[in-house]
Scaffold this motif. Structure first.
Motif, PDB file in Angstrom:
ATOM      1  N   THR A  71       5.729 -22.457  43.420  1.00 47.22           N
ATOM      2  CA  THR A  71       7.397 -22.666  43.629  1.00 47.22           C
ATOM      3  C   THR A  71       8.068 -23.937  42.950  1.00 47.22           C
ATOM      4  O   THR A  71       9.208 -24.023  42.907  1.00 47.22           O
ATOM      5  N   VAL A  72       7.074 -24.850  42.394  1.00 51.07           N
ATOM      6  CA  VAL A  72       7.826 -26.222  42.089  1.00 51.07           C
ATOM      7  C   VAL A  72       8.395 -26.042  40.700  1.00 51.07           C
ATOM      8  O   VAL A  72       7.901 -25.598  39.592  1.00 51.07           O
ATOM      9  N   GLN A  73       9.725 -26.524  40.487  1.00 54.41           N
ATOM     10  CA  GLN A  73      10.423 -26.479  39.408  1.00 54.41           C
ATOM     11  C   GLN A  73      11.113 -27.830  39.147  1.00 54.41           C
ATOM     12  O   GLN A  73      11.696 -28.477  40.167  1.00 54.41           O
ATOM     13  N   ARG A  74      10.853 -28.462  37.930  1.00 54.02           N
ATOM     14  CA  ARG A  74      11.149 -29.790  37.719  1.00 54.02           C
ATOM     15  C   ARG A  74      12.032 -29.849  36.588  1.00 54.02           C
ATOM     16  O   ARG A  74      11.947 -29.279  35.833  1.00 54.02           O
ATOM     17  N   ARG A  75      13.159 -30.752  36.971  1.00 50.12           N
ATOM     18  CA  ARG A  75      14.263 -31.094  35.460  1.00 50.12           C
ATOM     19  C   ARG A  75      14.449 -32.356  35.876  1.00 50.12           C
ATOM     20  O   ARG A  75      15.338 -32.858  36.495  1.00 50.12           O
ATOM     21  N   GLY A  76      13.704 -33.262  35.125  1.00 49.41           N
ATOM     22  CA  GLY A  76      13.827 -34.626  35.136  1.00 49.41           C
ATOM     23  C   GLY A  76      13.430 -35.174  36.419  1.00 49.41           C
ATOM     24  O   GLY A  76      12.107 -34.825  37.171  1.00 49.41           O
ATOM     25  N   LEU A  77      14.102 -35.781  37.559  1.00 48.88           N
ATOM     26  CA  LEU A  77      14.026 -36.270  38.850  1.00 48.88           C
ATOM     27  C   LEU A  77      14.290 -35.094  39.594  1.00 48.88           C
ATOM     28  O   LEU A  77      13.746 -35.296  40.821  1.00 48.88           O
ATOM     29  N   ARG A  78      15.024 -34.232  39.282  1.00 50.71           N
ATOM     30  CA  ARG A  78      15.493 -33.184  40.067  1.00 50.71           C
ATOM     31  C   ARG A  78      14.402 -32.267  40.335  1.00 50.71           C
ATOM     32  O   ARG A  78      13.763 -31.727  39.328  1.00 50.71           O
ATOM     33  N   THR A  79      14.095 -31.993  41.397  1.00 51.64           N
ATOM     34  CA  THR A  79      12.855 -30.978  41.880  1.00 51.64           C
ATOM     35  C   THR A  79      13.102 -30.185  42.919  1.00 51.64           C
ATOM     36  O   THR A  79      14.007 -30.485  43.835  1.00 51.64           O
ATOM     37  N   THR A  80      12.976 -28.737  42.724  1.00 59.22           N
ATOM     38  CA  THR A  80      13.115 -27.875  43.887  1.00 59.22           C
ATOM     39  C   THR A  80      11.692 -26.957  44.065  1.00 59.22           C
ATOM     40  O   THR A  80      11.077 -26.754  43.157  1.00 59.22           O
ATOM     41  N   PHE A  81      11.465 -26.897  45.519  1.00 52.76           N
ATOM     42  CA  PHE A  81      10.060 -26.179  45.617  1.00 52.76           C
ATOM     43  C   PHE A  81      10.372 -25.694  46.966  1.00 52.76           C
ATOM     44  O   PHE A  81      11.178 -25.862  47.611  1.00 52.76           O
ATOM     45  N   GLU A  89      10.042 -19.401  55.088  1.00 48.83           N
ATOM     46  CA  GLU A  89      10.042 -20.339  53.828  1.00 48.83           C
ATOM     47  C   GLU A  89      11.385 -20.877  53.578  1.00 48.83           C
ATOM     48  O   GLU A  89      12.517 -20.321  54.131  1.00 48.83           O
ATOM     49  N   MET A  90      11.400 -22.029  53.469  1.00 49.33           N
ATOM     50  CA  MET A  90      12.489 -22.873  53.066  1.00 49.33           C
ATOM     51  C   MET A  90      12.581 -23.689  51.552  1.00 49.33           C
ATOM     52  O   MET A  90      11.598 -24.240  51.331  1.00 49.33           O
ATOM     53  N   THR A  91      13.613 -23.468  50.907  1.00 45.36           N
ATOM     54  CA  THR A  91      13.755 -24.241  49.682  1.00 45.36           C
ATOM     55  C   THR A  91      14.081 -25.775  49.859  1.00 45.36           C
ATOM     56  O   THR A  91      14.992 -26.084  50.685  1.00 45.36           O
ATOM     57  N   ILE A  92      13.385 -26.628  49.167  1.00 44.93           N
ATOM     58  CA  ILE A  92      13.991 -28.106  49.300  1.00 44.93           C
ATOM     59  C   ILE A  92      14.036 -28.383  47.808  1.00 44.93           C
ATOM     60  O   ILE A  92      13.626 -28.294  46.884  1.00 44.93           O
ATOM     61  N   ALA A  95      16.506 -35.250  44.324  1.00 52.88           N
ATOM     62  CA  ALA A  95      16.438 -36.023  43.194  1.00 52.88           C
ATOM     63  C   ALA A  95      15.678 -37.182  43.458  1.00 52.88           C
ATOM     64  O   ALA A  95      15.872 -37.932  42.416  1.00 52.88           O
ATOM     65  N   GLN A  96      15.026 -37.334  44.235  1.00 51.81           N
ATOM     66  CA  GLN A  96      14.124 -38.360  44.190  1.00 51.81           C
ATOM     67  C   GLN A  96      12.610 -38.221  43.841  1.00 51.81           C
ATOM     68  O   GLN A  96      12.143 -37.026  43.568  1.00 51.81           O
ATOM     69  N   PRO A  97      11.896 -39.091  43.141  1.00 53.19           N
ATOM     70  CA  PRO A  97      10.565 -39.033  42.704  1.00 53.19           C
ATOM     71  C   PRO A  97       9.603 -38.825  43.846  1.00 53.19           C
ATOM     72  O   PRO A  97       9.815 -39.216  45.020  1.00 53.19           O
ATOM     73  N   THR A 120      19.251 -24.490  51.562  1.00 59.31           N
ATOM     74  CA  THR A 120      18.721 -25.190  50.895  1.00 59.31           C
ATOM     75  C   THR A 120      18.630 -26.639  51.790  1.00 59.31           C
ATOM     76  O   THR A 120      19.801 -27.021  52.155  1.00 59.31           O
ATOM     77  N   PHE A 121      17.471 -27.143  51.827  1.00 59.85           N
ATOM     78  CA  PHE A 121      17.317 -28.536  52.482  1.00 59.85           C
ATOM     79  C   PHE A 121      17.407 -29.551  51.295  1.00 59.85           C
ATOM     80  O   PHE A 121      16.593 -29.538  50.246  1.00 59.85           O
ATOM     81  N   ARG A 122      18.223 -30.319  51.497  1.00 60.64           N
ATOM     82  CA  ARG A 122      18.583 -31.312  50.521  1.00 60.64           C
ATOM     83  C   ARG A 122      17.945 -32.710  51.000  1.00 60.64           C
ATOM     84  O   ARG A 122      18.191 -33.327  51.936  1.00 60.64           O
ATOM     85  N   ALA A 123      16.712 -32.983  50.358  1.00 59.22           N
ATOM     86  CA  ALA A 123      15.771 -33.925  50.914  1.00 59.22           C
ATOM     87  C   ALA A 123      16.158 -35.369  50.001  1.00 59.22           C
ATOM     88  O   ALA A 123      16.336 -35.436  49.009  1.00 59.22           O
TER      89      ALA A 123
END
Length: 138
Positions: A71-81, A89-92, A95-97, A120-123
C-alpha cells in the motif's frame, strides 16, 4: 546564674511535617498528570481511533498498527500507506521523511503522530520498528 532554656522544636516533628508536604505534593502532581487527556496511553489502535474520531476531530493522536503490504505510495517526500491493527485499516499520509526501518511489509509496526480527519490520518511524525533486529535467535 541560670541560663534561660530555649524551647527547641523537635527534629522529629520537622521531619514528619516535611515528609507530609512532599507526599501531598507528589500525590497532587500525579493526580493532575493522570487527569490530562491521553496521559495514560502512548498510542491508540486504528480501531480505537476510528470509533472515537468524530468526537475528537482536530485533536492530535498517536496511532499504532502494522503496514498493509503493497500500500505504500511515494511521491518525493509525500508518502501514503495503510496500517491495520488486524481489524480496522487506516490510510496514513505524511510529507515527512520516513525512518530507515520503514518497510512495505506486514512485519513493519508503525506509530504515527498527527490528526485524523475521519478518512485519512495526517501524520507529522512516523516511527517504525523493525522486528527482525529484536527477535531472539533460536
Amino acid at each position: 546564674m541560670e541560663r534561660p532554656t530555649r524551647a527547641r522544636p523537635r527534629r522529629g516533628a520537622k521531619f514528619t511535617i516535611g515528609t507530609a508536604v512532599i507526599a501531598v505534593a507528589l500525590l497532587g502532581l500525579t493526580g493532575w498528570a493522570m487527569s490530562r487527556p491521553g496521559s495514560t496511553a502512548y498510542y491508540v489502535t486504528t480501531s480505537e481511533l476510528a470509533s472515537m474520531a468524530s468526537a475528537d476531530a482536530g485533536r492530535e493522536f498517536r496511532v499504532n498498527g502494522n503496514v498493509v503490504e503493497g500500500t505504500v505510495q511515494r511521491r518525493g517526500l509525500r508518502t501514503t500507506f495503510v496500517i491495520s491493527d488486524g481489524d480496522t485499516e487506516m490510510t496514513i499520509a505524511t510529507a515527512q521523511p520516513l525512518p530507515s526501518s520503514f518497510r512495505d511489509d506486514s512485519d513493519t509496526e508503525v506509530v504515527a503522530r498527527g490528526r485524523f480527519d475521519g478518512t485519512t490520518f495526517r501524520a507529522t511524525e512516523v516511527l517504525a520498528k523493525c522486528p527482525s533486529k529484536f527477535k531472539a535467535k533460536a
